[in-house]
Design a protein around this motif. Structure first.
Motif, PDB file in Angstrom:
ATOM      1  N   ASP A 181     -10.138  10.455  14.144  1.00 22.07           N
ATOM      2  CA  ASP A 181      -9.485  11.689  14.558  1.00 22.07           C
ATOM      3  C   ASP A 181      -9.455  11.785  16.083  1.00 22.07           C
ATOM      4  O   ASP A 181     -10.465  11.544  16.754  1.00 22.07           O
ATOM      5  N   ALA A 228       4.054  12.626  11.077  1.00 23.16           N
ATOM      6  CA  ALA A 228       3.731  12.195   9.717  1.00 23.16           C
ATOM      7  C   ALA A 228       4.970  11.946   8.872  1.00 23.16           C
ATOM      8  O   ALA A 228       5.064  10.960   8.141  1.00 23.16           O
ATOM      9  N   PRO A 299      -1.830  19.627  16.770  1.00 20.38           N
ATOM     10  CA  PRO A 299      -2.729  19.119  15.723  1.00 20.38           C
ATOM     11  C   PRO A 299      -1.976  18.897  14.413  1.00 20.38           C
ATOM     12  O   PRO A 299      -1.078  19.669  14.049  1.00 20.38           O
ATOM     13  N   GLY A 300      -2.318  17.835  13.718  1.00 17.49           N
ATOM     14  CA  GLY A 300      -1.653  17.509  12.460  1.00 17.49           C
ATOM     15  C   GLY A 300      -1.742  16.029  12.158  1.00 17.49           C
ATOM     16  O   GLY A 300      -2.480  15.281  12.812  1.00 17.49           O
ATOM     17  N   ARG A 301      -0.977  15.581  11.171  1.00 15.32           N
ATOM     18  CA  ARG A 301      -0.971  14.196  10.735  1.00 15.32           C
ATOM     19  C   ARG A 301       0.089  13.400  11.480  1.00 15.32           C
ATOM     20  O   ARG A 301       1.204  13.880  11.708  1.00 15.32           O
ATOM     21  N   TYR A 302      -0.251  12.151  11.840  1.00 15.14           N
ATOM     22  CA  TYR A 302       0.653  11.227  12.509  1.00 15.14           C
ATOM     23  C   TYR A 302       0.439   9.841  11.898  1.00 15.14           C
ATOM     24  O   TYR A 302      -0.496   9.628  11.119  1.00 15.14           O
ATOM     25  N   ASP A 316      -2.272   6.016   8.920  1.00 13.41           N
ATOM     26  CA  ASP A 316      -2.200   7.432   9.261  1.00 13.41           C
ATOM     27  C   ASP A 316      -3.425   7.822  10.076  1.00 13.41           C
ATOM     28  O   ASP A 316      -4.497   7.209   9.963  1.00 13.41           O
ATOM     29  N   GLU A 318      -5.217  11.550  12.305  1.00 21.09           N
ATOM     30  CA  GLU A 318      -5.188  12.999  12.485  1.00 21.09           C
ATOM     31  C   GLU A 318      -5.431  13.351  13.945  1.00 21.09           C
ATOM     32  O   GLU A 318      -6.266  12.740  14.623  1.00 21.09           O
ATOM     33  N   VAL A 320      -6.734  16.622  15.940  1.00 18.27           N
ATOM     34  CA  VAL A 320      -7.412  17.880  15.656  1.00 18.27           C
ATOM     35  C   VAL A 320      -7.539  18.692  16.932  1.00 18.27           C
ATOM     36  O   VAL A 320      -7.549  18.156  18.049  1.00 18.27           O
TER      37      VAL A 320
END
Length: 380
Positions: A181, A228, A299-302, A316, A318, A320
Motif C-alpha cells: 500500500d 483500477a 486513495p483507491g485501487r490502481y 493491483d 492500493e 491509502v
C-alpha cells in the motif's frame, strides 16, 4: 493465540510457560541447550497455536555457537534451527514475520539472516548493513527494524518482496511483484540529501520486478500505471527518456524528468510518486506557481502493467490516505477534479500559444520571402 499464555526465559538457560496466567508454570527447556545459556528473545509463532521461537547465547562462557529453537507443541519438543548461520556467530534475536508463514529473521553478533522455511535453512540478509551486533529485531508495518550495538537503528523497508518470493522466481525471464500500500502523504517525505539523519523510504508506490538476465537494448520494456478500471494509462514509463528530455534536462523551463526503467539482471525498482502528468508547456514559460506536476492520485485501487518483449504481467495495488489526515474520500476527489480542470485549462491555453507562435514564425518567414521577391523584381 490463547488467553493467559506467558513464555519466559532466564539467564541460566531455563524456559518456562504458563497457560493459566501464571498460576502454574511448566519447565519446557529445550533438550540439548547447554546450561547457562542466556535466553535472549522469545517470539510467539504467529500461525501455530502452541508455537514459539527462542534465541539463546553463551558467549559469556566463551561459546560462540548460534542457538535458535522452534516448538509447535507448547515446548514438549524443540528443534534446533541454525543451518546456514556460521558456527562462530552467536545469536541474539529471532523474530517471525506475521504476514508470511515460515518467514523468520535472526540477529547475530555480526549481522542479519532470514529463513523462508521456518528456520530449516538460513541466508544472509546483510545488504548494506555494516557488520555489527544485532541486539534485537522487530517487524512493523511490513518493515524490518534492527537495533544494533554501536551503529544505531536500521530499517529494511518493504518486506513484501520477501513475502511474494517463490523458489522458481530466479528461473523466470521476468517477475512483477505487487507493491505494498502506498501512503498519500499530506506532508514530509524523502530527502535526497538527509545529511547525518536517516533516509526516509520513497514517497509513493514502489514497483519491483526481477529479470532473469540483462535485457538487450532492442527488447521492449515498459511500465504502465492505470486507475483500477481505466483503459488509458496515467503514465507509461520506458527505459529511455521522452523525446527532447535529454537535451532540455536541467534547464529552468525543462519538463519534469520522467524516470526511466532499469533492465538489469536481478531485482529492479521503480518509484511512482502518485502524480499525474502536468500541464502542457511552451518555451520560456514563466509562472509563479508552475504546474510541472499534475495532481496526486486519490486513495483507491490502481494497477501496474509490465510489458517485456510483448509479454505482459499486471498487479493491483492500493493508495491509502495519510492516517494523520481528516480529509474524506469526497474531499480528495473534489480536490483532484479541481486541479485537473485547472491543468487542462492551462494546457489548452498553452497549446494555443504554441500554435500562435508557430503561425507567427511562418508569417515572418513568408514576409521575408515576399520582401526578397519584391526587391528582386525592382532590380530587374
Amino acid at each position: 493465540h490463547e488467553r493467559g499464555v506467558i513464555w519466559t526465559g532466564s539467564d541460566d538457560g531455563r524456559v518456562h510457560v504458563t497457560r493459566n496466567d501464571g498460576d502454574s508454570w511448566t519447565d519446557v527447556t529445550p533438550q540439548g541447550l547447554p546450561e547457562w545459556a542466556q535466553i535472549n528473545s522469545i517470539d510467539i509463532h504467529p500461525f501455530e497455536r502452541g508455537g514459539a521461537y527462542i534465541a539463546a547465547t553463551r558467549y559469556k562462557s566463551d561459546d560462540f555457537a548460534p542457538y535458535l529453537y522452534r516448538t509447535t507443541d507448547w515446548g514438549r519438543s524443540w528443534q534446533r534451527i541454525t543451518d546456514g548461520i556460521p558456527d562462530d556467530e552467536f545469536t541474539r534475536a529471532l523474530r517471525a514475520d506475521p504476514d508470511r508463514r515460515g518467514l523468520l529473521y535472526a540477529g547475530t553478533e555480526k549481522g542479519i539472516y532470514f529463513s523462508r522455511d521456518d528456520g530449516r535453512n538460513w541466508s544472509s540478509l546483510q545488504l548494506t548493513l555494516p557488520i555489527t551486533p544485532i541486539t534485537d529485531l522487530a517487524v512493523k508495518n511490513t518493515d524490518l527494524v534492527a537495533a544494533t550495538q554501536g551503529r544505531g537503528y536500521w530499517i529494511l523497508d518493504d518486506l513484501t518482496k520477501l513475502h511474494q518470493f517463490e523458489e522458481d522466481i530466479p528461473d523466470k525471464a521476468a517477475n512483477l511483484y505487487g507493491p505494498r500500500d502506498a501512503i498519500r502523504l499530506t506532508a514530509g517525505g524523502r530527502s535526497e540529501d538527509p545529511g547525518p539523519a536517516g533516509t526516509n523510504p520513497p514517497v509513493g508506490a514502489v514497483v519491483r520486478y526481477s529479470l532473469g538476465d540483462d535485457l538487450p537494448e532492442d527488447v521492449e520494456l515498459s511500465l504502465s500505471i492505470y486507475e483500477a478500471r481505466g483503459s488509458e494509462p496515467i503514465w507509461t514509463f520506458t527505459r529511455k527518456p521522452s523525446d527532447g528530455e535529454e537535451e532540455e534536462a536541467g534547464g529552468p523551463n525543462a519538463p519534469p524528468n520522467t524516470k526511466v526503467l532499469s533492465a538489469d539482471k536481478g531485482l529492479n525498482s521503480f518509484e511512482w510518486d502518485l502524480r499525474y502528468p502536468g500541464m502542457e508547456r511552451f518555451d520560456k514559460l514563466i509562472m509563479w506557481a508552475d504546474m510541472r506536476q499534475g495532481p496526486r492520485a486519490v486513495p483507491g485501487r490502481y494497477r501496474a502493467e509490465l510489458t517485456i518483449g510483448g509479454e505482459r504481467q499486471e498487479v493491483d495495488f492500493e493508495i491509502v490516505a495519510d492516517p494523520r489526515s481528516n480529509a474524506t474520500q469526497s474531499d480528495f476527489e473534489a480536490q483532484f477534479e479541481f486541479i485537473v480542470g485547472a491543468r487542462d485549462l492551462l494546457s489548452r491555453t498553452h497549446v494555443e500559444i504554441r500554435k500562435v507562435r508557430q503561425l507567427r514564425t511562418q508569417l515572418e518567414g513568408l514576409k521575408v520571402r515576399l520582401e526578397a521577391d519584391a526587391e528582386s523584381d525592382q532590380s530587374t
